[in-house]
Design a protein around this motif. Structure first.
Motif, PDB file in Angstrom:
ATOM      1  N   ASN A 178      -7.482 -10.275  47.559  1.00 35.18           N
ATOM      2  CA  ASN A 178      -7.333 -10.833  46.223  1.00 35.18           C
ATOM      3  C   ASN A 178      -8.200 -10.037  45.253  1.00 35.18           C
ATOM      4  O   ASN A 178      -9.411 -10.154  45.253  1.00 35.18           O
ATOM      5  N   ILE A 179      -7.557  -9.217  44.399  1.00 29.07           N
ATOM      6  CA  ILE A 179      -8.325  -8.305  43.533  1.00 29.07           C
ATOM      7  C   ILE A 179      -9.211  -9.057  42.536  1.00 29.07           C
ATOM      8  O   ILE A 179     -10.292  -8.615  42.215  1.00 29.07           O
ATOM      9  N   GLY A 180      -8.772 -10.204  42.057  1.00 31.32           N
ATOM     10  CA  GLY A 180      -9.611 -10.968  41.122  1.00 31.32           C
ATOM     11  C   GLY A 180     -10.926 -11.363  41.748  1.00 31.32           C
ATOM     12  O   GLY A 180     -11.986 -11.215  41.155  1.00 31.32           O
ATOM     13  N   LYS A 181     -10.868 -11.840  42.979  1.00 30.85           N
ATOM     14  CA  LYS A 181     -12.100 -12.209  43.680  1.00 30.85           C
ATOM     15  C   LYS A 181     -12.925 -10.964  43.982  1.00 30.85           C
ATOM     16  O   LYS A 181     -14.138 -11.002  43.992  1.00 30.85           O
ATOM     17  N   GLY A 182     -12.277  -9.847  44.213  1.00 35.51           N
ATOM     18  CA  GLY A 182     -12.973  -8.615  44.543  1.00 35.51           C
ATOM     19  C   GLY A 182     -13.803  -8.046  43.413  1.00 35.51           C
ATOM     20  O   GLY A 182     -14.658  -7.201  43.629  1.00 35.51           O
ATOM     21  N   GLN A 183     -13.579  -8.513  42.187  1.00 38.20           N
ATOM     22  CA  GLN A 183     -14.336  -8.044  41.037  1.00 38.20           C
ATOM     23  C   GLN A 183     -15.623  -8.852  40.836  1.00 38.20           C
ATOM     24  O   GLN A 183     -16.439  -8.518  39.995  1.00 38.20           O
ATOM     25  N   TYR A 184     -15.808  -9.898  41.629  1.00 36.90           N
ATOM     26  CA  TYR A 184     -16.995 -10.751  41.580  1.00 36.90           C
ATOM     27  C   TYR A 184     -17.525 -10.934  42.988  1.00 36.90           C
ATOM     28  O   TYR A 184     -16.782 -10.859  43.964  1.00 36.90           O
TER      29      TYR A 184
ATOM     30  N   LYS B  52     -22.428  -8.222  51.024  1.00 38.50           N
ATOM     31  CA  LYS B  52     -22.906  -9.580  51.273  1.00 38.50           C
ATOM     32  C   LYS B  52     -23.976  -9.938  50.254  1.00 38.50           C
ATOM     33  O   LYS B  52     -25.001  -9.266  50.147  1.00 38.50           O
ATOM     34  N   ASN B  53     -23.717 -10.984  49.484  1.00 39.52           N
ATOM     35  CA  ASN B  53     -24.652 -11.483  48.484  1.00 39.52           C
ATOM     36  C   ASN B  53     -25.711 -12.328  49.192  1.00 39.52           C
ATOM     37  O   ASN B  53     -25.395 -13.349  49.796  1.00 39.52           O
ATOM     38  N   GLU B  54     -26.955 -11.911  49.113  1.00 34.32           N
ATOM     39  CA  GLU B  54     -28.063 -12.609  49.769  1.00 34.32           C
ATOM     40  C   GLU B  54     -28.822 -13.518  48.809  1.00 34.32           C
ATOM     41  O   GLU B  54     -29.919 -13.969  49.130  1.00 34.32           O
ATOM     42  N   THR B  55     -28.253 -13.783  47.628  1.00 32.77           N
ATOM     43  CA  THR B  55     -28.952 -14.558  46.598  1.00 32.77           C
ATOM     44  C   THR B  55     -28.084 -15.702  46.082  1.00 32.77           C
ATOM     45  O   THR B  55     -26.928 -15.850  46.460  1.00 32.77           O
ATOM     46  N   ASN B  56     -28.652 -16.458  45.146  1.00 28.36           N
ATOM     47  CA  ASN B  56     -27.903 -17.519  44.467  1.00 28.36           C
ATOM     48  C   ASN B  56     -27.239 -17.012  43.186  1.00 28.36           C
ATOM     49  O   ASN B  56     -26.751 -17.785  42.390  1.00 28.36           O
ATOM     50  N   LYS B  57     -27.207 -15.710  42.972  1.00 29.97           N
ATOM     51  CA  LYS B  57     -26.661 -15.093  41.753  1.00 29.97           C
ATOM     52  C   LYS B  57     -25.170 -14.788  41.898  1.00 29.97           C
ATOM     53  O   LYS B  57     -24.670 -14.590  43.003  1.00 29.97           O
ATOM     54  N   VAL B  58     -24.477 -14.715  40.760  1.00 29.81           N
ATOM     55  CA  VAL B  58     -23.077 -14.286  40.719  1.00 29.81           C
ATOM     56  C   VAL B  58     -23.065 -12.871  40.150  1.00 29.81           C
ATOM     57  O   VAL B  58     -23.543 -12.641  39.035  1.00 29.81           O
ATOM     58  N   PHE B  59     -22.525 -11.925  40.922  1.00 31.33           N
ATOM     59  CA  PHE B  59     -22.449 -10.530  40.499  1.00 31.33           C
ATOM     60  C   PHE B  59     -21.043 -10.236  39.986  1.00 31.33           C
ATOM     61  O   PHE B  59     -20.059 -10.685  40.569  1.00 31.33           O
ATOM     62  N   LYS B  60     -20.980  -9.464  38.897  1.00 30.99           N
ATOM     63  CA  LYS B  60     -19.702  -9.057  38.308  1.00 30.99           C
ATOM     64  C   LYS B  60     -19.640  -7.538  38.328  1.00 30.99           C
ATOM     65  O   LYS B  60     -20.494  -6.868  37.746  1.00 30.99           O
ATOM     66  N   PHE B  61     -18.617  -6.977  39.025  1.00 31.15           N
ATOM     67  CA  PHE B  61     -18.498  -5.538  39.201  1.00 31.15           C
ATOM     68  C   PHE B  61     -17.721  -4.844  38.079  1.00 31.15           C
ATOM     69  O   PHE B  61     -17.684  -3.635  38.027  1.00 31.15           O
ATOM     70  N   ILE B  62     -17.082  -5.596  37.209  1.00 28.77           N
ATOM     71  CA  ILE B  62     -16.251  -5.011  36.158  1.00 28.77           C
ATOM     72  C   ILE B  62     -17.134  -4.317  35.117  1.00 28.77           C
ATOM     73  O   ILE B  62     -18.072  -4.925  34.609  1.00 28.77           O
ATOM     74  N   PRO B  63     -16.838  -3.041  34.792  1.00 27.43           N
ATOM     75  CA  PRO B  63     -17.624  -2.354  33.753  1.00 27.43           C
ATOM     76  C   PRO B  63     -17.480  -3.057  32.401  1.00 27.43           C
ATOM     77  O   PRO B  63     -16.464  -3.693  32.127  1.00 27.43           O
ATOM     78  N   THR B  64     -18.489  -2.918  31.558  1.00 28.20           N
ATOM     79  CA  THR B  64     -18.406  -3.498  30.227  1.00 28.20           C
ATOM     80  C   THR B  64     -17.472  -2.662  29.366  1.00 28.20           C
ATOM     81  O   THR B  64     -17.319  -1.463  29.573  1.00 28.20           O
ATOM     82  N   GLU B  65     -16.849  -3.274  28.412  1.00 22.53           N
ATOM     83  CA  GLU B  65     -15.911  -2.577  27.515  1.00 22.53           C
ATOM     84  C   GLU B  65     -16.664  -1.655  26.563  1.00 22.53           C
ATOM     85  O   GLU B  65     -16.193  -0.608  26.197  1.00 22.53           O
ATOM     86  N   ARG B  66     -17.864  -2.058  26.170  1.00 21.30           N
ATOM     87  CA  ARG B  66     -18.571  -1.316  25.126  1.00 21.30           C
ATOM     88  C   ARG B  66     -19.190  -0.007  25.617  1.00 21.30           C
ATOM     89  O   ARG B  66     -19.289   0.949  24.882  1.00 21.30           O
ATOM     90  N   ILE B  67     -19.635   0.033  26.867  1.00 18.31           N
ATOM     91  CA  ILE B  67     -20.252   1.249  27.398  1.00 18.31           C
ATOM     92  C   ILE B  67     -19.558   1.577  28.714  1.00 18.31           C
ATOM     93  O   ILE B  67     -19.753   0.902  29.716  1.00 18.31           O
ATOM     94  N   VAL B  68     -18.763   2.630  28.724  1.00 13.27           N
ATOM     95  CA  VAL B  68     -17.927   2.957  29.876  1.00 13.27           C
ATOM     96  C   VAL B  68     -18.735   3.198  31.142  1.00 13.27           C
ATOM     97  O   VAL B  68     -18.335   2.793  32.226  1.00 13.27           O
ATOM     98  N   TYR B  69     -19.885   3.841  31.061  1.00 14.90           N
ATOM     99  CA  TYR B  69     -20.631   4.217  32.251  1.00 14.90           C
ATOM    100  C   TYR B  69     -21.666   3.192  32.681  1.00 14.90           C
ATOM    101  O   TYR B  69     -22.428   3.432  33.591  1.00 14.90           O
TER     102      TYR B  69
END
Length: 158
Positions: free
Chosen positions: A89-95, A38-55
């Motif tokens: 919906n996996i797309g929504k699940g990544q955000y 549950k997002n308790e803020t006005n922020k948008v969180f993205k769970f997808i790892p970055t391409e440049r740094i795997v960890y």
């Protein structure tokens, strides 16, 4: 003096309020756990790892299956949104949108078919990017920042 510091820590906690609240429900019949974020803020969180740094920015859930004596029978680690196309919906699940709740269902029998399972230790690690925020009803880009938190829970198999 020791009691004074104890009182100060109760009145003024050392950490801030959680930006993402984490809850896990377990269905004993279906052997599924549901992870609620549950997002308790006005922020948008993205769970997808970055391409440049795997960890970097890897949000995961891990399962440690144990017998009655605490011996490890098997283990599994997944991205929190893995295997969600059957349920969600996996797309929504990544955000995670501002003030919304995502749910992720994981079937525990999928990764361990041992008859001696007594308990499962579940560990959730959130390492996410904050990519935008909601202002005046609109989503606007934000300077990318990170947010980290962890949550652990043990469940009895039966």
């Amino acid at each position: 003096m020791k009691h004074f510091w104890y009182l100060i820590c109760i009145i003024f906690p050392l950490h801030g309020a959680a930006q993402i609240n984490i809850r896990i429900d377990y269905d004993n019949t279906s052997k599924e756990i549901t992870l609620f974020l549950k997002n308790e803020t006005n922020k948008v969180f993205k769970f997808i790892p970055t391409e440049r740094i795997v960890y970097e920015y890897v949000s995961s859930i891990s399962f440690l299956y144990k017998d009655k004596n605490g011996n490890i029978l098997c283990s599994r680690e997944r991205l929190i949104y893995d295997d969600q196309h059957y349920y969600y919906n996996i797309g929504k699940g990544q955000y995670l949108a501002p003030y919304e709740e995502n749910r992720y269902i994981h079937k525990l029998t999928k990764w361990c078919q041992n008859n001696n399972i007594y308990a499962v230790d579940i560990s959730v690690k959130i390492d996410t990017r904050i990519i935008a925020k909601k202002e005046h009803g609109k989503i606007v880009k934000d300077k990318e920042k990170g947010y980290k938190t962890e949550f652990k829970k043990s469940i009895l198999w039966e």
